[in-house]
Design an enzyme around this catalytic site. Structure first.
Site, PDB file in Angstrom:
ATOM      1  N   GLU A 264      18.355  89.299 103.209  1.00 43.89           N
ATOM      2  CA  GLU A 264      17.649  90.579 103.241  1.00 43.89           C
ATOM      3  C   GLU A 264      17.595  91.172 104.740  1.00 43.89           C
ATOM      4  OE1 GLU A 264      17.384  92.260 100.773  1.00 43.89           O
ATOM      5  OE2 GLU A 264      17.775  90.838  99.225  1.00 43.89           O
ATOM      6  N   HIS A 267      20.944  92.579 106.015  1.00 47.53           N
ATOM      7  CA  HIS A 267      20.996  93.972 105.559  1.00 47.53           C
ATOM      8  C   HIS A 267      20.434  94.925 106.867  1.00 47.53           C
ATOM      9  CE1 HIS A 267      22.864  93.628 101.853  1.00 47.53           C
ATOM     10  NE2 HIS A 267      21.917  93.018 101.088  1.00 47.53           N
TER      11      HIS A 267
END
Length: 448
Positions: A264, A267
């Site tokens: 995450e 990202h």
């Protein structure tokens, strides 16, 4: 990231089968009986029948093998995240599509009402002045290519070229607004900074940041841990991190949690939120042009409506979903790099995605098959597990660069193979209505 960030809260669903009910205590007794001393210690379970049991009751499983502990928790919340788009997307984009349909239809009706002489005159003028239309078309295409090329940027870490039209300041404003909306939804459900779940996430996040210059400084990240069974975690482009109870229970080791947070945070570092919004704007222009052309060319409104809907689906499947899967794969690799350099056991990444696969199967109550990958926003979970296994030699090099200690001799994937086989056997037995106490153990892996 922004394209798949928010999911409405869902409670645990009930696990059921289409066939006979089986006592969950019998299932776990059957799985563990041959290897109780060697492999598994299970939590005591209630004797609720399968069709009344929570999924967590079914797979609340602890396995201890050669000193390495695994705890498999599964929940039935979706792992996909849906965005809360900015007002620009909410209002202008749908209105533009409606406007394109209305314009195309209006031009078609206007042209249909013309007399044959008027239609002939218009057609003749177009043929005689074709060079004007050709020049305008060439200028439009050339300008579009120039605009696209002039907005290409290099992706951090990977160096991939991608199209960007938004600035970081713009994306941060969108993210700030979105973070406030999410905080309002879960305002009564946050763990405090002294609670164990928060400290667990904090420990992994700090270790990842300290080992990776791309993630520094630490104060650019804001950690929010939510008391909710949602199997989800995400990081907004402004650094706001949201981690839910469901993902903490599924990623039950710090190594697995590092794979999740590394993915995450990747990202965020790779700017996938900005890239996805920018890519969406290209598709919007193309889709709006197609809608106008369809409503002009197709003479029957009902067929135009169907064609309108089908064209949107085709464009989504052939362009947007592959791009989404590409970004997920890129974040998997970069997230693995972050976890490797922080000296985590990256072999747990494969275990994590196999658990995700079981979670998805039981969520969809589908043990024979699942939706094809080409209509999903994410790559297939088992493919992701194999991809991470393929990257392990490179991960070892990243660990060596940071002078990490050698990985433990006991491979976590070996223990999970034992667990996964028992889960598959239990699912098959439950589906066929077998009495697990009477199932022969001749081929049991514990007797090898």
């Amino acid at each position: 990231m922004i394209r798949r960030i928010f999911i409405s809260t869902s409670n645990f669903t009930k696990f059921s089968t289409k066939h006979a009910s089986i006592e969950s205590s019998q299932i776990f007794k059957h799985i563990c009986q041959p290897c109780l001393k060697e492999v598994c210690n299970f939590k005591s379970l209630t004797t609720k029948s399968f069709h009344n049991a929570n999924f967590t009751d079914f797979l609340d499983l602890k396995c201890k093998r050669n000193g390495h502990i695994f705890q498999n928790w599964f929940h039935t919340s979706s792992r996909q995240r849906m965005p809360l788009p900015p007002v620009l997307v909410l209002l202008i984009k749908p209105l533009a599509k409606i406007g394109a349909a209305v314009t195309g239809r209006s031009v078609r009706l206007w042209f249909r009402r013309l007399s044959p002489e008027q239609k002939s005159r218009i057609t003749s003028n177009i043929k005689h002045r074709w060079y004007i239309f050709a020049g305008c078309g060439a200028a439009l295409v050339g300008g579009s290519i120039l605009f696209y090329v002039s907005h290409l940027e290099e992706t951090p870490v990977t160096g991939r070229q991608r199209f960007i039209i938004f600035t970081q300041e713009q994306i941060n404003k969108i993210s700030d607004s979105e973070a406030k909306m999410i905080e309002e939804v879960y305002q009564e459900k946050y763990y405090t900074k002294t609670d164990a779940p928060y400290l667990r996430v904090l420990d992994v996040a700090k270790r990842l940041v300290e080992a990776n210059p791309e993630l520094q400084p630490f104060d650019k990240w804001t950690i929010n841990v939510v008391k909710d069974p949602l199997v989800n975690a995400f990081v907004l482009p402004n650094g706001h991190m949201f981690v839910f109870d469901g993902i903490l229970q599924l990623a039950n080791t710090q190594d697995q949690l590092a794979i999740i947070l590394g993915h995450e945070m990747a990202h965020n570092v790779l700017g996938h939120g900005i890239e996805d919004l920018s890519y969406g704007r290209i598709l919007d222009v193309f889709i709006i042009s197609c809608i106008a052309a369809l409503w002009f060319v197709i003479p029957i409104d009902s067929i135009a409506v169907i064609s309108h809907w089908l064209s949107g689906k085709v464009i989504q499947i052939t362009t947007k979903l592959p791009h989404s899967r590409q970004m997920e794969k890129e974040a998997d690799k970069v997230g693995l790099k972050f976890a490797s350099r922080a000296c985590y056991d990256v072999r747990e990444g494969s275990v994590l995605w196999q658990k995700m696969d079981y979670n998805q199967k039981l969520l969809e109550n589908n043990f024979e098959g699942k939706l094809p990958e080409w209509i999903q926003t994410h790559p297939d979970s088992l493919k992701r597990a194999r991809h991470l296994d393929f990257l392990l030699p490179q991960a070892e090099e990243w660990r060596k660069e940071m002078k990490c200690p050698a990985l433990p001799d006991k491979d976590p994937r070996d223990c999970f193979k034992i667990i996964s086989q028992d889960i598959e056997n239990a699912l098959l037995a439950s589906k066929t209505g077998q009495n697990l106490n009477k199932v022969p153990q001749k081929s049991s892996i514990f007797h090898k």
